[in-house]
Design a protein around this motif. Sequence first.
Motif, PDB file in Angstrom:
ATOM      1  N   GLY A 218      29.466 -42.841 -20.125  1.00 40.52           N
ATOM      2  CA  GLY A 218      28.660 -41.749 -20.645  1.00 40.52           C
ATOM      3  C   GLY A 218      29.420 -40.439 -20.636  1.00 40.52           C
ATOM      4  N   ALA A 219      30.320 -40.280 -19.656  1.00 43.65           N
ATOM      5  CA  ALA A 219      31.145 -39.071 -19.605  1.00 43.65           C
ATOM      6  C   ALA A 219      32.033 -38.970 -20.840  1.00 43.65           C
ATOM      7  CB  ALA A 219      31.983 -39.068 -18.337  1.00 43.65           C
ATOM      8  N   ILE A 220      32.508 -40.119 -21.328  1.00 45.57           N
ATOM      9  CA  ILE A 220      33.317 -40.122 -22.549  1.00 45.57           C
ATOM     10  C   ILE A 220      32.473 -39.634 -23.721  1.00 45.57           C
ATOM     11  CG2 ILE A 220      34.518 -41.585 -24.222  1.00 45.57           C
ATOM     12  CD1 ILE A 220      35.399 -43.351 -21.904  1.00 45.57           C
ATOM     13  N   LEU A 221      31.251 -40.125 -23.821  1.00 46.32           N
ATOM     14  CA  LEU A 221      30.380 -39.699 -24.914  1.00 46.32           C
ATOM     15  C   LEU A 221      30.075 -38.211 -24.814  1.00 46.32           C
ATOM     16  CD1 LEU A 221      28.627 -40.245 -27.357  1.00 46.32           C
ATOM     17  CD2 LEU A 221      26.789 -40.967 -25.812  1.00 46.32           C
ATOM     18  N   ARG A 222      29.811 -37.712 -23.617  1.00 47.68           N
ATOM     19  CA  ARG A 222      29.524 -36.284 -23.466  1.00 47.68           C
ATOM     20  C   ARG A 222      30.731 -35.448 -23.881  1.00 47.68           C
ATOM     21  NH1 ARG A 222      27.601 -38.025 -18.490  1.00 47.68           N
ATOM     22  NH2 ARG A 222      29.166 -36.776 -17.374  1.00 47.68           N
ATOM     23  N   ASP A 223      31.930 -35.944 -23.564  1.00 48.64           N
ATOM     24  CA  ASP A 223      33.148 -35.234 -23.960  1.00 48.64           C
ATOM     25  C   ASP A 223      33.287 -35.216 -25.480  1.00 48.64           C
ATOM     26  OD1 ASP A 223      35.736 -33.969 -23.256  1.00 48.64           O
ATOM     27  OD2 ASP A 223      36.575 -35.761 -24.188  1.00 48.64           O
ATOM     28  N   LEU A 224      32.983 -36.333 -26.121  1.00 52.63           N
ATOM     29  CA  LEU A 224      33.037 -36.392 -27.585  1.00 52.63           C
ATOM     30  C   LEU A 224      32.017 -35.437 -28.206  1.00 52.63           C
ATOM     31  CD1 LEU A 224      33.398 -40.253 -28.113  1.00 52.63           C
ATOM     32  CD2 LEU A 224      35.143 -38.527 -28.593  1.00 52.63           C
ATOM     33  N   LEU A 225      30.830 -35.384 -27.633  1.00 54.48           N
ATOM     34  CA  LEU A 225      29.803 -34.490 -28.162  1.00 54.48           C
ATOM     35  C   LEU A 225      30.220 -33.029 -28.031  1.00 54.48           C
ATOM     36  CD1 LEU A 225      26.625 -36.282 -26.783  1.00 54.48           C
ATOM     37  CD2 LEU A 225      27.221 -35.994 -29.196  1.00 54.48           C
ATOM     38  N   ALA A 226      30.852 -32.690 -26.905  1.00 51.51           N
ATOM     39  CA  ALA A 226      31.320 -31.321 -26.723  1.00 51.51           C
ATOM     40  C   ALA A 226      32.415 -30.980 -27.725  1.00 51.51           C
ATOM     41  CB  ALA A 226      31.833 -31.132 -25.294  1.00 51.51           C
ATOM     42  N   ALA A 227      33.330 -31.919 -27.966  1.00 47.06           N
ATOM     43  CA  ALA A 227      34.420 -31.682 -28.916  1.00 47.06           C
ATOM     44  C   ALA A 227      33.903 -31.597 -30.340  1.00 47.06           C
ATOM     45  CB  ALA A 227      35.463 -32.792 -28.801  1.00 47.06           C
ATOM     46  N   ALA A 228      32.798 -32.288 -30.619  1.00 48.49           N
ATOM     47  CA  ALA A 228      32.263 -32.320 -31.981  1.00 48.49           C
ATOM     48  C   ALA A 228      31.810 -30.950 -32.461  1.00 48.49           C
ATOM     49  CB  ALA A 228      31.108 -33.310 -32.067  1.00 48.49           C
ATOM     50  N   ALA A 229      31.532 -30.046 -31.529  1.00 49.61           N
ATOM     51  CA  ALA A 229      31.099 -28.703 -31.919  1.00 49.61           C
ATOM     52  C   ALA A 229      32.174 -27.984 -32.720  1.00 49.61           C
ATOM     53  CB  ALA A 229      30.741 -27.890 -30.677  1.00 49.61           C
ATOM     54  N   ASP A 230      33.433 -28.343 -32.492  1.00 48.84           N
ATOM     55  CA  ASP A 230      34.541 -27.683 -33.196  1.00 48.84           C
ATOM     56  C   ASP A 230      35.253 -28.595 -34.182  1.00 48.84           C
ATOM     57  OD1 ASP A 230      34.216 -25.271 -31.696  1.00 48.84           O
ATOM     58  OD2 ASP A 230      35.214 -26.263 -30.007  1.00 48.84           O
ATOM     59  N   GLU A 231      34.742 -29.812 -34.354  1.00 51.04           N
ATOM     60  CA  GLU A 231      35.405 -30.763 -35.252  1.00 51.04           C
ATOM     61  C   GLU A 231      34.354 -31.462 -36.117  1.00 51.04           C
ATOM     62  OE1 GLU A 231      38.494 -34.546 -34.975  1.00 51.04           O
ATOM     63  OE2 GLU A 231      38.410 -33.076 -33.361  1.00 51.04           O
ATOM     64  N   PRO A 232      34.097 -30.953 -37.319  1.00 51.29           N
ATOM     65  CA  PRO A 232      33.054 -31.510 -38.178  1.00 51.29           C
ATOM     66  C   PRO A 232      33.201 -33.007 -38.440  1.00 51.29           C
ATOM     67  CG  PRO A 232      33.822 -29.415 -39.038  1.00 51.29           C
ATOM     68  CD  PRO A 232      34.742 -29.766 -37.910  1.00 51.29           C
ATOM     69  N   ALA A 233      34.442 -33.482 -38.611  1.00 52.33           N
ATOM     70  CA  ALA A 233      34.642 -34.906 -38.892  1.00 52.33           C
ATOM     71  C   ALA A 233      34.166 -35.763 -37.729  1.00 52.33           C
ATOM     72  CB  ALA A 233      36.113 -35.183 -39.182  1.00 52.33           C
ATOM     73  N   LEU A 234      34.426 -35.310 -36.500  1.00 50.26           N
ATOM     74  CA  LEU A 234      33.972 -36.046 -35.321  1.00 50.26           C
ATOM     75  C   LEU A 234      32.456 -36.037 -35.233  1.00 50.26           C
ATOM     76  CD1 LEU A 234      34.520 -37.527 -32.674  1.00 50.26           C
ATOM     77  CD2 LEU A 234      34.817 -35.297 -31.571  1.00 50.26           C
ATOM     78  N   LEU A 235      31.853 -34.896 -35.508  1.00 48.48           N
ATOM     79  CA  LEU A 235      30.392 -34.804 -35.467  1.00 48.48           C
ATOM     80  C   LEU A 235      29.757 -35.751 -36.467  1.00 48.48           C
ATOM     81  CD1 LEU A 235      27.825 -33.466 -34.427  1.00 48.48           C
ATOM     82  CD2 LEU A 235      28.157 -31.651 -36.113  1.00 48.48           C
ATOM     83  N   GLU A 236      30.304 -35.807 -37.669  1.00 53.13           N
ATOM     84  CA  GLU A 236      29.756 -36.694 -38.703  1.00 53.13           C
ATOM     85  C   GLU A 236      29.868 -38.156 -38.282  1.00 53.13           C
ATOM     86  OE1 GLU A 236      27.730 -37.688 -42.059  1.00 53.13           O
ATOM     87  OE2 GLU A 236      28.079 -35.697 -41.219  1.00 53.13           O
ATOM     88  N   LEU A 237      31.004 -38.529 -37.705  1.00 47.19           N
ATOM     89  CA  LEU A 237      31.173 -39.911 -37.254  1.00 47.19           C
ATOM     90  C   LEU A 237      30.231 -40.242 -36.109  1.00 47.19           C
ATOM     91  CD1 LEU A 237      35.055 -40.259 -37.419  1.00 47.19           C
ATOM     92  CD2 LEU A 237      33.392 -41.522 -38.786  1.00 47.19           C
ATOM     93  N   LEU A 238      30.019 -39.295 -35.224  1.00 46.44           N
ATOM     94  CA  LEU A 238      29.065 -39.523 -34.141  1.00 46.44           C
ATOM     95  C   LEU A 238      27.672 -39.797 -34.693  1.00 46.44           C
ATOM     96  CD1 LEU A 238      30.177 -36.839 -31.542  1.00 46.44           C
ATOM     97  CD2 LEU A 238      30.016 -39.286 -31.113  1.00 46.44           C
ATOM     98  N   ARG A 239      27.288 -39.013 -35.692  1.00 49.52           N
ATOM     99  CA  ARG A 239      25.966 -39.207 -36.294  1.00 49.52           C
ATOM    100  C   ARG A 239      25.857 -40.563 -36.972  1.00 49.52           C
ATOM    101  NH1 ARG A 239      25.533 -33.205 -39.077  1.00 49.52           N
ATOM    102  NH2 ARG A 239      24.654 -32.095 -37.269  1.00 49.52           N
ATOM    103  N   GLU A 240      26.935 -40.981 -37.636  1.00 49.79           N
ATOM    104  CA  GLU A 240      26.901 -42.227 -38.397  1.00 49.79           C
ATOM    105  C   GLU A 240      27.004 -43.462 -37.512  1.00 49.79           C
ATOM    106  OE1 GLU A 240      30.067 -42.040 -41.179  1.00 49.79           O
ATOM    107  OE2 GLU A 240      29.112 -40.529 -42.470  1.00 49.79           O
TER     108      GLU A 240
END
Length: 204
Positions: free
Chosen positions: A98-120
């Motif tokens: 879960g810590a990995i996921l939280r880290d990805l979510l935090a990084a997604a704030a500055d990386e639109p491509a990561l945010l979109e992939l997280l949503r998908e």
Amino acid sequence: MTGGRRRGAELELAILRAAAEELTASGYSGMTMDKVARRAGTNKNAIYRRWPQRAALGIAAYKYVADARTPSADTGTLRGDALELLRQANATWSSPRGAILRDLLAAAADEPALLELLREQVGGGALNAAWFALLGRAVARGEAPPEAVQPRVAALPMMLLRGEYALRGVPAVPDEVLVEIVDEIFLPLIRGRGLASPRPPSAD
């Protein structure tokens, strides 16, 4: 194993394992294709052929380590089921994976491509299905009418739980907060929208 000519699924698993280790050790911001390639004993081209961008590899690595068990709860009551699913999700998100996921979510704030992939790709398909099943059982028991089985009602508790992690930055949400989400928001919303069986009239 770093020698030999690994191909197909064997090489893919080695890359995913290496990426997950990098995420755990350095976080998403410290994970590079070079580091993953070295750890996996391969070259960057082998990675880019499968995951053309770092964000895609980060999401794939998280999914590799994520708990594959399908969330479920059947306590016999709507309230009990909702609390059980929230507790399962909370246990997962407060774990090392879960810590990995939280880290990805935090990084997604500055990386639109990561945010979109997280949503998908990390939209919680199995978890969403579990909430729909929960509401379906409530309908069958007479705790809620068929109108209760709709996306926004089903998604509400998990959205609130995600908000606790995102806004408060806590490593784990206290159980009393989970109870509040169910008792003070989820169930009252259902009753307020007429989605639950009416209460018996008072004896006044």
